[in-house]
Design a protein around this motif. Structure first.
Motif, short mmCIF file in Angstrom:
data_model
loop_
_atom_site.label_atom_id
_atom_site.label_comp_id
_atom_site.label_asym_id
_atom_site.label_seq_id
_atom_site.Cartn_x
_atom_site.Cartn_y
_atom_site.Cartn_z
N PHE A 119 0.83 -1.19 0.00
CA PHE A 119 0.00 0.00 0.00
C PHE A 119 0.88 1.25 0.00
O PHE A 119 0.59 2.21 -0.72
CB PHE A 119 -0.95 0.02 1.21
CG PHE A 119 -1.74 1.30 1.29
CD1 PHE A 119 -2.85 1.50 0.48
CD2 PHE A 119 -1.37 2.29 2.18
CE1 PHE A 119 -3.57 2.69 0.55
CE2 PHE A 119 -2.09 3.48 2.26
CZ PHE A 119 -3.19 3.68 1.44
N TYR A 131 0.65 4.10 -2.71
CA TYR A 131 0.31 5.44 -2.23
C TYR A 131 1.35 6.46 -2.69
O TYR A 131 1.01 7.55 -3.16
CB TYR A 131 0.19 5.42 -0.70
CG TYR A 131 -0.06 6.78 -0.11
CD1 TYR A 131 -1.35 7.30 -0.03
CD2 TYR A 131 1.00 7.56 0.36
CE1 TYR A 131 -1.58 8.55 0.50
CE2 TYR A 131 0.77 8.82 0.90
CZ TYR A 131 -0.51 9.31 0.96
OH TYR A 131 -0.74 10.56 1.48
N VAL A 164 -5.55 2.24 -5.07
CA VAL A 164 -5.23 3.18 -3.99
C VAL A 164 -6.50 3.87 -3.51
O VAL A 164 -6.74 3.99 -2.30
CB VAL A 164 -4.18 4.22 -4.44
CG1 VAL A 164 -3.99 5.31 -3.40
CG2 VAL A 164 -2.85 3.55 -4.76
N GLN A 165 -7.33 4.31 -4.45
CA GLN A 165 -8.58 4.98 -4.09
C GLN A 165 -9.50 4.06 -3.29
O GLN A 165 -10.16 4.50 -2.35
CB GLN A 165 -9.29 5.47 -5.36
CG GLN A 165 -8.51 6.50 -6.15
CD GLN A 165 -8.20 7.73 -5.32
OE1 GLN A 165 -9.09 8.38 -4.80
NE2 GLN A 165 -6.93 8.06 -5.20
N THR A 199 -7.60 3.34 0.40
CA THR A 199 -7.26 4.46 1.30
C THR A 199 -8.30 4.74 2.38
O THR A 199 -7.94 4.93 3.55
CB THR A 199 -6.94 5.72 0.47
OG1 THR A 199 -5.78 5.45 -0.33
CG2 THR A 199 -6.66 6.92 1.36
N HIS A 227 -8.00 2.31 5.31
CA HIS A 227 -6.70 2.47 5.96
C HIS A 227 -6.69 3.74 6.82
O HIS A 227 -6.29 3.70 7.98
CB HIS A 227 -5.59 2.53 4.90
CG HIS A 227 -4.24 2.79 5.45
ND1 HIS A 227 -3.58 1.87 6.24
CD2 HIS A 227 -3.43 3.86 5.36
CE1 HIS A 227 -2.41 2.37 6.59
NE2 HIS A 227 -2.29 3.57 6.07
N GLU A 228 -7.16 4.84 6.25
CA GLU A 228 -7.20 6.10 7.00
C GLU A 228 -8.13 6.00 8.21
O GLU A 228 -7.82 6.55 9.27
CB GLU A 228 -7.61 7.25 6.09
CG GLU A 228 -6.52 7.65 5.12
CD GLU A 228 -6.92 8.79 4.20
OE1 GLU A 228 -8.14 9.14 4.13
OE2 GLU A 228 -6.02 9.32 3.53
#
Length: 162
Positions: A47, A51, A114-115, A118, A121-122
């Motif tokens: 990731f 990223y 990634v989209q 994310t 993960h955030e």
């Protein structure tokens, strides 16, 4: 959850602080890996590569720059990039400005990955780190982390733009 100080005037002994840091260094990566694997089929390391490429100008970076960002050897990075290439998320190309270097380039499918990965993960980072700290503690964590990182490796590395 135990606080880092027993009172405003009695700090924890260094051994207790170090034990807390060492525990954090073991638990946080495992928690991040588990969430990313479960929700996106990615390791935290993979990731991070995706990223960084997503944030880079032209969605590409020299492998040597990417290895510095990821704090890994070129060999480890190359193996990870090979896995990401097999999934169609990254491709390698010779750097057109200097043929001695290889670029990792994020594909459109890689950008989409990634989209997709994310937000979860955030959300986990918020839950595990920022939600349990005051704003002042979060600032201090950032300052302390940068100081420790600079003591470990004082050479500047590429940092994704904000």
């Amino acid at each position: 959850m135990p606080e880092l100080t027993r009172s405003a005037t009695t700090p924890l002994p260094r051994a207790e602080i170090w034990a807390s840091v060492a525990t954090l260094l073991e638990r946080l990566p495992a928690a991040l890996d588990a969430q990313l694997q479960r929700d996106s089929g990615l390791t935290h390391f993979e990731f991070g590569i995706l990223y960084a490429l997503d944030a880079a100008e032209g969605r590409s970076l020299r492998l040597s720059v990417l290895a510095g960002f990821a704090s890994c050897t070129l060999s480890r990075l190359s193996r990870a990039v090979s896995r990401l290439e097999q999934r169609g998320w990254v491709r390698r190309v010779i750097d057109p400005t200097d043929g001695r270097f290889t670029l990792a380039v994020l594909s459109e499918d890689g950008h989409a990955k990634v989209q997709q990965a994310t937000p979860g993960h955030e959300a986990l980072v918020d839950t595990l780190v920022f939600d349990v700290l005051t704003a002042a503690q979060a600032r201090q964590l950032g300052i302390a982390s940068r100081r420790i990182s600079a003591a470990i490796a004082p050479d500047p590395i590429w940092i994704p733009p904000s």
